[in-house]
Write an enzyme that holds these catalytic residues in place. Structure first.
Site, short mmCIF file in Angstrom:
data_model
loop_
_atom_site.label_atom_id
_atom_site.label_comp_id
_atom_site.label_asym_id
_atom_site.label_seq_id
_atom_site.Cartn_x
_atom_site.Cartn_y
_atom_site.Cartn_z
N ASP A 165 68.34 66.52 71.20
CA ASP A 165 69.19 66.79 72.36
C ASP A 165 69.81 65.55 73.00
O ASP A 165 70.74 65.67 73.80
CB ASP A 165 68.39 67.55 73.44
CG ASP A 165 67.80 68.84 72.90
OD1 ASP A 165 68.45 69.47 72.05
OD2 ASP A 165 66.68 69.21 73.31
N LYS A 178 97.19 77.15 63.61
CA LYS A 178 96.64 78.22 62.77
C LYS A 178 95.28 78.70 63.28
O LYS A 178 94.87 79.82 63.03
CB LYS A 178 96.46 77.70 61.33
CG LYS A 178 97.80 77.44 60.64
CD LYS A 178 98.25 78.69 59.91
CE LYS A 178 99.59 78.52 59.24
NZ LYS A 178 100.73 78.88 60.09
N ASP A 180 68.65 63.79 75.34
CA ASP A 180 68.60 63.98 76.79
C ASP A 180 67.51 63.17 77.49
O ASP A 180 67.04 63.54 78.56
CB ASP A 180 68.41 65.48 77.11
CG ASP A 180 67.12 66.05 76.52
OD1 ASP A 180 66.46 65.35 75.73
OD2 ASP A 180 66.77 67.19 76.86
N THR A 189 64.08 63.61 69.91
CA THR A 189 64.64 64.94 70.19
C THR A 189 66.09 64.96 69.76
O THR A 189 66.79 63.95 69.94
CB THR A 189 64.54 65.31 71.69
OG1 THR A 189 65.41 66.42 71.95
CG2 THR A 189 64.95 64.18 72.60
N ARG A 236 53.19 73.04 71.05
CA ARG A 236 53.32 73.08 72.51
C ARG A 236 51.98 73.57 73.05
O ARG A 236 51.33 74.41 72.44
CB ARG A 236 54.46 74.01 72.91
CG ARG A 236 55.82 73.43 72.49
CD ARG A 236 56.97 73.99 73.30
NE ARG A 236 58.12 73.10 73.24
CZ ARG A 236 59.10 73.20 72.33
NH1 ARG A 236 59.07 74.13 71.40
NH2 ARG A 236 60.10 72.34 72.36
N ASP A 266 61.13 64.98 76.76
CA ASP A 266 60.66 64.68 78.11
C ASP A 266 59.37 65.40 78.47
O ASP A 266 58.55 64.87 79.22
CB ASP A 266 61.77 64.91 79.16
CG ASP A 266 62.20 66.35 79.25
OD1 ASP A 266 61.94 67.11 78.29
OD2 ASP A 266 62.78 66.71 80.29
N ARG A 268 69.94 71.92 74.91
CA ARG A 268 69.30 72.32 76.17
C ARG A 268 70.26 72.10 77.34
O ARG A 268 71.37 72.58 77.29
CB ARG A 268 67.97 71.59 76.36
CG ARG A 268 66.95 71.99 75.29
CD ARG A 268 65.56 71.78 75.75
NE ARG A 268 65.32 70.39 76.10
CZ ARG A 268 64.17 69.93 76.55
NH1 ARG A 268 63.16 70.76 76.71
NH2 ARG A 268 64.01 68.67 76.84
#
Ligand code: ADP
Length: 319
Positions: free
Chosen positions: A127, A214, A129, A125, A72, A103, A171
């Site tokens: 996710d 249960k 998303d 990813t 990053r 993204d 996320r």
């Protein structure tokens, strides 16, 4: 297009290696040289770029993570950082770049494209998303990891007659929670796309107990509330013996499923075709099992949508 680059960025996902392999082999198949950027945009700005050969991507299709590493970088969000990246690409004679990531990574690709350097986005990813594609690379593998965990938790839950809260990643998207909850037979699934009513959940759990159930499994997406916080709230409404499992980063690892490997191969290869066709600034995806591509800038303006029919079905099947 004689020379292209490929990088992986942001959160890693199983299947990224299969996508890199597809980019390299498809490129070489079309007599294009392919260069790998080590360490995402951070590595790009530093010129950490090396030529990849057919053999560079041998024996990686089944491996999780990304052999190009991911990173990053705050600096890359600035125009100066992006210009540094473009300078490095030019230095290596690279004419187009395939960006595999989520993204955030797409925003970087969009920024480069707007400054005249053609990029194509490949959705990688866990996710799921990214708008414009039904599935992202890594989602299916993560899902299977979660289901494996839920199946194991179910064994111990039924032995001790306990309620288990399982917190999963995703996320702000509920895809992992929904699909895993449905496939794992969870009693309740909490997703960011819908609000939850604690009294209603508690009543349903009590009813289940009354008819001799249960155990109960509740899948909570990280984007809703933490598993521990939810368990605390549940404790205030019921006296059930509740345990929490936060699956965390195990969901990111592991060998990609066959589905993710095939998806990654198709999307990676299509990204190269788009660069060859001179169509920079696009993102690739899969809709109804067909390859699609769309404007990356448009995609970033759209919201990912969860399959609400599937959510409804999960509720109908967990009465
Ligand atoms: P992901 O791609 O998995 O969503 P991030 O959101 O962390 O992961 O984004 C990965 C990287 O992409 C960031 O560290 C940054 O370098 C770059 N990036 C994110 N947003 C932007 C932006 N608005 N402009 C340029 N680059 C960006």
């Amino acid at each position: 297009m004689k020379r292209i680059g490929v990088l992986t960025s942001g959160g890693d996902a199983p299947g990224m290696n299969a996508a890199i392999r597809a980019v390299v082999r498809k490129g070489i198949f079309h007599d294009i040289e392919v260069y790998g950027v080590i360490g995402g945009y951070a590595g790009l700005m530093k010129g950490k770029i090396e030529k990849l050969e057919l053999g560079s991507v041998g024996d990686i299709i089944h491996r999780g993570g990304t052999f190009l590493y991911s990173a990053r970088s705050e600096e890359f969000k600035t125009k100066e950082g992006q210009q540094k990246g473009i300078e490095q690409l030019k230095k290596f004679g690279i004419d187009g770049l395939v960006v595999i990531g989520g993204d955030g990574s797409y925003r970087g690709a969009k920024a480069l494209t707007e400054q005249g350097f053609p990029c194509v986005g490949v959705p990688g990813t866990i996710d799921n998303d990214i708008p414009g594609t039904e599935f992202t690379i890594g989602f299916d593998t993560a899902l299977n990891t979660v289901i494996d965990a839920i199946d194991k938790i179910r064994d111990t839950a039924s032995s001790h007659e306990r309620t288990f809260v399982v917190e999963v990643m995703g996320r702000n998207a509920g895809d992992i929670a929904l699909w895993a909850g449905l496939a794992g037979g969870a009693e309740t699934i909490l997703i960011p796309e819908d609000h939850y009513d604690m009294t209603d959940i508690a009543n349903r759990l009590k009813k289940g107990h009354e008819r001799g159930k249960k155990h109960s499994i509740i899948v909570v997406a990280e984007g809703v509330v933490s598993g521990y916080e939810f368990a605390k709230q549940l404790k205030e409404e019921t006296d059930f013996d509740t345990r929490v499992t936060v699956l965390g980063h195990v969901q990111r690892g592991g060998s990609p499923t066959a589905f993710d490997r095939v998806l990654a191969s198709r999307l990676g290869a299509r990204a190269v075709e788009l660069l060859i066709e001179g169509k920079g600034g696009r993102a690739v995806g899969m809709e109804k099992n067909q390859l699609v591509d769309y404007d990356i800038i448009e995609a970033l303006g759209k919201e990912h949508t969860l399959d609400m029919n599937l959510y409804k079905l999960s509720q109908e099947l967990s009465i």
